[in-house]
Scaffold this motif. Structure first.
Motif, PDB file in Angstrom:
ATOM      1  N   ASP A 332       9.894   6.624  13.840  1.00 28.21           N
ATOM      2  CA  ASP A 332      10.371   5.941  15.051  1.00 28.21           C
ATOM      3  C   ASP A 332      10.753   6.943  16.131  1.00 28.21           C
ATOM      4  OD1 ASP A 332       9.979   3.508  13.892  1.00 28.21           O
ATOM      5  OD2 ASP A 332      12.078   3.139  13.407  1.00 28.21           O
ATOM      6  N   GLN A 333      11.401   8.031  15.721  1.00 28.94           N
ATOM      7  CA  GLN A 333      11.769   9.056  16.694  1.00 28.94           C
ATOM      8  C   GLN A 333      10.527   9.702  17.299  1.00 28.94           C
ATOM      9  OE1 GLN A 333      14.879   9.632  17.781  1.00 28.94           O
ATOM     10  NE2 GLN A 333      13.926  10.960  19.300  1.00 28.94           N
ATOM     11  N   LEU A 334       9.497   9.879  16.467  1.00 30.24           N
ATOM     12  CA  LEU A 334       8.236  10.424  16.987  1.00 30.24           C
ATOM     13  C   LEU A 334       7.633   9.484  18.026  1.00 30.24           C
ATOM     14  CD1 LEU A 334       5.910  12.452  16.972  1.00 30.24           C
ATOM     15  CD2 LEU A 334       4.935  11.219  15.015  1.00 30.24           C
ATOM     16  N   LEU A 335       7.670   8.170  17.765  1.00 31.52           N
ATOM     17  CA  LEU A 335       7.144   7.204  18.732  1.00 31.52           C
ATOM     18  C   LEU A 335       7.903   7.282  20.059  1.00 31.52           C
ATOM     19  CD1 LEU A 335       6.501   4.082  16.479  1.00 31.52           C
ATOM     20  CD2 LEU A 335       4.785   5.376  17.742  1.00 31.52           C
ATOM     21  N   LYS A 336       9.221   7.460  19.996  1.00 31.23           N
ATOM     22  CA  LYS A 336      10.001   7.596  21.231  1.00 31.23           C
ATOM     23  C   LYS A 336       9.560   8.837  22.010  1.00 31.23           C
ATOM     24  CE  LYS A 336      14.265   5.437  19.490  1.00 31.23           C
ATOM     25  NZ  LYS A 336      15.704   5.664  19.203  1.00 31.23           N
ATOM     26  N   GLU A 337       9.376   9.943  21.278  1.00 32.60           N
ATOM     27  CA  GLU A 337       8.960  11.191  21.934  1.00 32.60           C
ATOM     28  C   GLU A 337       7.567  11.040  22.546  1.00 32.60           C
ATOM     29  OE1 GLU A 337      10.666  13.954  22.361  1.00 32.60           O
ATOM     30  OE2 GLU A 337      12.455  13.343  21.248  1.00 32.60           O
ATOM     31  N   ILE A 338       6.682  10.343  21.849  1.00 36.15           N
ATOM     32  CA  ILE A 338       5.337  10.118  22.372  1.00 36.15           C
ATOM     33  C   ILE A 338       5.401   9.286  23.647  1.00 36.15           C
ATOM     34  CG2 ILE A 338       3.170   8.899  21.930  1.00 36.15           C
ATOM     35  CD1 ILE A 338       3.464   9.773  18.987  1.00 36.15           C
ATOM     36  N   ALA A 339       6.227   8.228  23.633  1.00 32.12           N
ATOM     37  CA  ALA A 339       6.372   7.375  24.820  1.00 32.12           C
ATOM     38  C   ALA A 339       6.870   8.190  26.007  1.00 32.12           C
ATOM     39  CB  ALA A 339       7.320   6.221  24.519  1.00 32.12           C
ATOM     40  N   GLN A 340       7.860   9.043  25.778  1.00 27.97           N
ATOM     41  CA  GLN A 340       8.397   9.861  26.870  1.00 27.97           C
ATOM     42  C   GLN A 340       7.359  10.850  27.386  1.00 27.97           C
ATOM     43  OE1 GLN A 340      12.019  11.621  25.361  1.00 27.97           O
ATOM     44  NE2 GLN A 340      12.968   9.627  24.973  1.00 27.97           N
ATOM     45  N   ARG A 341       6.578  11.433  26.467  1.00 26.92           N
ATOM     46  CA  ARG A 341       5.557  12.387  26.913  1.00 26.92           C
ATOM     47  C   ARG A 341       4.470  11.684  27.715  1.00 26.92           C
ATOM     48  NH1 ARG A 341       3.208  16.834  22.854  1.00 26.92           N
ATOM     49  NH2 ARG A 341       5.413  17.384  22.990  1.00 26.92           N
ATOM     50  N   LEU A 342       4.093  10.488  27.295  1.00 31.02           N
ATOM     51  CA  LEU A 342       3.084   9.740  28.043  1.00 31.02           C
ATOM     52  C   LEU A 342       3.583   9.401  29.445  1.00 31.02           C
ATOM     53  CD1 LEU A 342       1.669   7.308  25.312  1.00 31.02           C
ATOM     54  CD2 LEU A 342       0.518   9.276  26.334  1.00 31.02           C
ATOM     55  N   GLU A 343       4.854   8.988  29.553  1.00 32.30           N
ATOM     56  CA  GLU A 343       5.409   8.667  30.871  1.00 32.30           C
ATOM     57  C   GLU A 343       5.418   9.904  31.762  1.00 32.30           C
ATOM     58  OE1 GLU A 343       8.541   5.079  30.553  1.00 32.30           O
ATOM     59  OE2 GLU A 343       9.146   6.852  29.426  1.00 32.30           O
ATOM     60  N   LYS A 344       5.794  11.039  31.188  1.00 34.96           N
ATOM     61  CA  LYS A 344       5.839  12.274  31.971  1.00 34.96           C
ATOM     62  C   LYS A 344       4.438  12.718  32.377  1.00 34.96           C
ATOM     63  CE  LYS A 344       7.462  17.071  31.729  1.00 34.96           C
ATOM     64  NZ  LYS A 344       8.154  18.095  30.886  1.00 34.96           N
ATOM     65  N   THR A 345       3.481  12.605  31.459  1.00 37.49           N
ATOM     66  CA  THR A 345       2.116  13.068  31.734  1.00 37.49           C
ATOM     67  C   THR A 345       1.397  12.152  32.719  1.00 37.49           C
ATOM     68  OG1 THR A 345       1.978  14.005  29.500  1.00 37.49           O
ATOM     69  CG2 THR A 345      -0.093  13.646  30.671  1.00 37.49           C
ATOM     70  N   CYS A 346       1.556  10.844  32.546  1.00 37.50           N
ATOM     71  CA  CYS A 346       0.797   9.890  33.356  1.00 37.50           C
ATOM     72  C   CYS A 346       1.397   9.654  34.732  1.00 37.50           C
ATOM     73  CB  CYS A 346       0.680   8.555  32.613  1.00 37.50           C
ATOM     74  SG  CYS A 346      -0.198   8.679  31.045  1.00 37.50           S
ATOM     75  N   GLY A 347       2.696   9.870  34.888  1.00 37.76           N
ATOM     76  CA  GLY A 347       3.318   9.691  36.192  1.00 37.76           C
ATOM     77  C   GLY A 347       3.835   8.278  36.398  1.00 37.76           C
ATOM     78  N   VAL A 348       4.695   8.143  37.420  1.00 35.32           N
ATOM     79  CA  VAL A 348       5.403   6.871  37.643  1.00 35.32           C
ATOM     80  C   VAL A 348       4.471   5.758  38.101  1.00 35.32           C
ATOM     81  CG1 VAL A 348       7.599   7.994  38.142  1.00 35.32           C
ATOM     82  CG2 VAL A 348       5.969   7.610  40.001  1.00 35.32           C
ATOM     83  N   ASN A 349       3.323   6.097  38.638  1.00 33.70           N
ATOM     84  CA  ASN A 349       2.414   5.054  39.139  1.00 33.70           C
ATOM     85  C   ASN A 349       1.476   4.509  38.064  1.00 33.70           C
ATOM     86  OD1 ASN A 349       3.407   5.180  41.800  1.00 33.70           O
ATOM     87  ND2 ASN A 349       2.154   6.988  42.217  1.00 33.70           N
ATOM     88  N   SER A 350       1.568   5.032  36.863  1.00 37.82           N
ATOM     89  CA  SER A 350       0.752   4.527  35.758  1.00 37.82           C
ATOM     90  C   SER A 350       1.532   3.470  34.990  1.00 37.82           C
ATOM     91  CB  SER A 350       0.354   5.662  34.807  1.00 37.82           C
ATOM     92  OG  SER A 350      -0.459   6.612  35.454  1.00 37.82           O
ATOM     93  N   PHE A 351       0.797   2.542  34.406  1.00 36.45           N
ATOM     94  CA  PHE A 351       1.407   1.510  33.557  1.00 36.45           C
ATOM     95  C   PHE A 351       1.154   1.905  32.108  1.00 36.45           C
ATOM     96  CE2 PHE A 351       1.328  -2.311  31.004  1.00 36.45           C
ATOM     97  CZ  PHE A 351       2.450  -2.994  31.438  1.00 36.45           C
ATOM     98  N   ILE A 352       2.242   2.004  31.325  1.00 32.15           N
ATOM     99  CA  ILE A 352       2.139   2.398  29.919  1.00 32.15           C
ATOM    100  C   ILE A 352       2.816   1.332  29.079  1.00 32.15           C
ATOM    101  CG2 ILE A 352       2.612   4.204  28.222  1.00 32.15           C
ATOM    102  CD1 ILE A 352       2.996   6.110  30.610  1.00 32.15           C
ATOM    103  N   SER A 353       2.136   0.864  28.057  1.00 33.81           N
ATOM    104  CA  SER A 353       2.665  -0.191  27.197  1.00 33.81           C
ATOM    105  C   SER A 353       2.517   0.225  25.738  1.00 33.81           C
ATOM    106  CB  SER A 353       1.911  -1.507  27.436  1.00 33.81           C
ATOM    107  OG  SER A 353       2.174  -2.454  26.416  1.00 33.81           O
ATOM    108  N   ARG A 354       3.556  -0.085  24.949  1.00 32.47           N
ATOM    109  CA  ARG A 354       3.384   0.011  23.498  1.00 32.47           C
ATOM    110  C   ARG A 354       2.783  -1.318  23.061  1.00 32.47           C
ATOM    111  NH1 ARG A 354       7.686   0.315  18.499  1.00 32.47           N
ATOM    112  NH2 ARG A 354       6.135   0.757  16.883  1.00 32.47           N
TER     113      ARG A 354
END
Length: 703
Positions: A332-354
């Motif tokens: 679960d902690q890995l999933l949180k880290e992945i979500a944060q990295r995706l948000e940082k990499t993709c930028g605020v204008n991208s839509f990211i969904s689990r």
């Protein structure tokens, strides 16, 4: 539920018997009286006859539809709540119903009737408040006009009211506030008198909202709505407010009275429900439901002539292995880290969904060139290849990414998702940790894959699996030392399927655990039968999958099979892959120790293809190394592969481990390995995998 009647009366109008019945049954269990109508005309007649407390109506019905029901209710009683159920999926239908007087709505099918109960309770409470407020305001007008002793009673009631009361003049200047107003807002009468209600304004609502409110009350109409206000110490809170004009004998508006109920707790609960319905509780990312709404809106807004919408499905390659190895809290902690990295990499204008489980969906900003999506996907792929540090442990968690473009790869949400999944599965099939763009050929392959998966789920039951055995030759005496059991699948009426096609599917679906146990039992049983038939004792090598290894009861399974078949544990060799055990964890060591205690031999299969730590390898209870056939195949033509083979042989000798070379096909390969001290050979040079009877003949001839 409180109501003007002893028990609330609900009228449910729907042309589908099942929906009416389920709603009625639920609310009758709550002590509510429920009346049913099968269409709009029947519903309007029942409204006239019984005047229910609340109406729940479908929108699309034959003869008379839900909009006509809303219109009829508004004409009869503007304080009779109407909740519409919309199964059309068309937002305009719902908006039209709300504009024409509906109080609230839910989408069909209603998966959680508790949500409908919340809406019903809220509407009934709102109707009660409006009814009470109207009575309250009528009393105020009578009392103010008469200037009698009743005014003192009203003053006492207002002073002690559980709701905030505020009175302004015709220009909105505050002339009176009651104690509850001060208790809720923090503004004392001295703070408020002479000011306007703008002292409460939080800025959360647009100016047009207030313009609409003033337009209604200045025209002599009552207005009801919700305000997000602020307290004196700048905290926000929500109020349900009813404002009515007070007129003199000539009909001129002299004052406005507002009665307000603090609904902050209710709003917080609504926001909590909204968050739970639309966001993933672990990562905080939008969930599948929210994603579908977002994508539908994007598809409506996109300019197809000069814009591309890119949709990416990202699947974590090794999350199950991480969960099995380190535990679900670590995963679960890995999933949180992945979500944060995706948000940082993709930028605020991208839509990211689990999207679900270990799948994420990414919609980058709209692009003007298809090549931009290639660069964007490559950026995500590179970011995912950087190590994560979870609880002090460094871990590589790669991802397989499938990419589609709209409108080229799909005209609707369903086709885009389907094709993106197909591309993602192809990325996994190729080698994992890859990016794959959709092609029509992928869709065909995905359909083939699902068809094969369906057959696989019945294969064990239909006895379609069998085992072949490939001899392992001891070069010191030329005799058959043992064999490796290899799984084969022949679906009924079809040709044999290549293991390279169906074994990955067994692993992905989890069927490999059940099938792997069958292989273990079948191989040991066959070895016992050969011994009874007069063949010498020979070692049986059986492959163990990662899923089998991570199960806590693998040692119990092995022990049970050996006890049942009577096979000597010293002759059983379990082949484990390098990536499966090369994690320095207490759990891995405990599993290996438990297997060693049974007396079986442990072999490290496909050795050289992973990232083994030599120091860690020396501490493992491994008795055998197998040189992967990919190195054997290229060692005579590629210097690097020859160096790897030489190193593995030297390591095995140094660690006093047995050494097996697999995939040997030519005299030159055999000679190279013999010169370097590899004495056990497996491969086509001596024999292909054989059925049980053919293997027995081969052994008798060879030995």
């Amino acid at each position: 539920m409180e109501s003007k009647y002893d028990s609330p009366v609900l009228l449910v109008i729907d042309d589908e018997d099942a929906i009416r019945g389920s709603v009625a049954a639920y609310f009758e269990d709550c002590g509510v009286t429920v009346v049913q109508a099968c269409d709009g005309r029947d519903g309007i007649d029942k409204i006239k006859a019984i005047r229910p407390d609340l109406v729940i109506t479908d929108l699309r019905m034959p003869i008379v539809d839900g909009l006509a029901v809303v219109d009829a209710v508004c004409r009869m009683d503007d304080n009779l709540p109407v909740v519409v159920l919309s199964g059309t999926g068309v937002l305009d239908d719902v908006i039209q119903a709300l504009r024409r007087g509906a109080w609230d709505y839910l989408s069909k099918p209603v998966k959680d009737l508790i949500a409908l109960e919340l809406v019903v309770n809220r509407c009934l409470e709102r109707a009660r408040l409006v009814r009470d407020n109207r009575n309250y305001q009528q009393n105020l007008e009578m009392l103010v006009a008469s200037r009698t002793v009743e005014l003192r009673k009203l003053s006492t009631a207002v002073e002690q009211s559980a709701n905030s009361v505020i009175i302004t003049d015709a220009n909105g200047i505050i002339e009176y506030v009651n104690p509850k107003f001060t208790a809720v807002s923090g503004f004392t009468p001295e703070d408020a008198l002479g000011k306007t209600p703008r002292i409460l304004k939080s800025g959360r609502q647009p100016d047009s909202y207030y313009t609409e409110m003033w337009g209604a009350i200045k025209s002599g109409k009552e207005w009801q709505g919700e305000f997000c206000n602020r307290t004196k110490d700048d905290r926000q809170y929500w109020e349900l407010c009813s404002i009515a004009p007070i007129k003199d004998e000539s009909g001129t508006i002299t004052h406005f009275v507002g009665i307000k109920e603090n609904i902050s707790e209710h709003k917080r609960y609504e926001e909590q429900l909204y968050y739970q319905a639309n966001f993933d509780g672990l990562t905080g990312l939008p969930n599948r439901h929210y994603f579908q709404q977002h994508l539908a809106l994007q598809l409506e807004l996109i300019n197809r002539d000069d814009q591309f919408l890119t949709l990416m499905v990202l699947d974590i390659d090794n999350l199950k292995f991480v969960n099995d190895t380190f535990g679900h809290e670590f995963g679960d902690q890995l999933l949180k880290e992945i979500a944060q990295r995706l948000e940082k990499t993709c930028g605020v204008n991208s839509f990211i969904s689990r999207f679900v489980g270990d799948e994420f969906i990414i919609i980058p900003p709209l692009m003007t060139a298809a090549d931009d999506s290639v660069l964007f996907a490559d950026k995500i792929h590179k970011a995912m290849n950087e190590a994560f540090v979870i609880k002090g442990t460094e871990i590589i968690s790669t991802a397989s990414i499938g990419v589609v473009l709209y409108p080229e790869d799909g005209k609707c949400m369903e086709s885009l998702l389907k094709n993106a999944e197909a591309a993602m599965y192809q990325a996994k099939k190729d080698c994992k940790n890859a990016v794959c763009f959709y092609t029509r050929e992928l869709n065909f392959q995905l359909e083939q894959r699902f068809a094969m998966e369906t057959k696989l789920r019945k294969a064990l039951e239909r006895e379609e699996f069998s085992l072949n055995y490939q001899p392992q030759i001891n070069l010191q005496d030329g005799r058959v030392l043992g064999m490796e059991a290899l799984l084969r699948w022949t679906p009924g009426g079809e040709a044999t399927i290549s293991p390279a096609q169906f074994i990955p599917l067994l692993e992905e679906t989890g069927l490999i655990v059940e099938v792997g146990e069958w292989v273990l039992w079948q191989a040991c049983q066959q070895a016992v039968e050969w011994r009874k038939a007069g063949l010498p004792p020979m070692r049986m090598s059986v492959n163990i999958s990662a899923l089998q290894f991570m199960r806590s009861d693998l040692d119990e399974t092995v022990r049970r099979v050996l006890d049942t078949t009577g096979y000597d544990p010293r002759l059983l060799c379990l082949e484990l892959t390098e990536s499966m055990i090369m994690i320095d964890s207490q759990r891995t060591m405990e599993k290996l120790a438990a297997l060693t205690n049974i007396g079986v031999t442990l072999s490290l299969d496909d050795f050289g293809t992973g990232y083994s730590s030599l120091e860690y390898l020396g501490r493992l209870p491994i008795q055998e190394l197998k040189i992967d056939q990919s190195f054997v195949r290229r060692m005579l033509t590629t210097r690097n592969d020859a160096a790897v083979v030489n190193t593995i042989i030297a390591m095995a000798h140094g660690l006093e481990m047995e050494l097996v070379a697999e995939g040997v096909e030519t005299e030159e390969q055999l000679s190279y390995l013999v010169k370097r001290g590899c004495s056990i050979i497996q491969g086509y040079y001596f024999s292909r995998p054989l059925a049980a009877d053919a293997f027995a003949l081969f052994c008798r001839a060879r030995n």
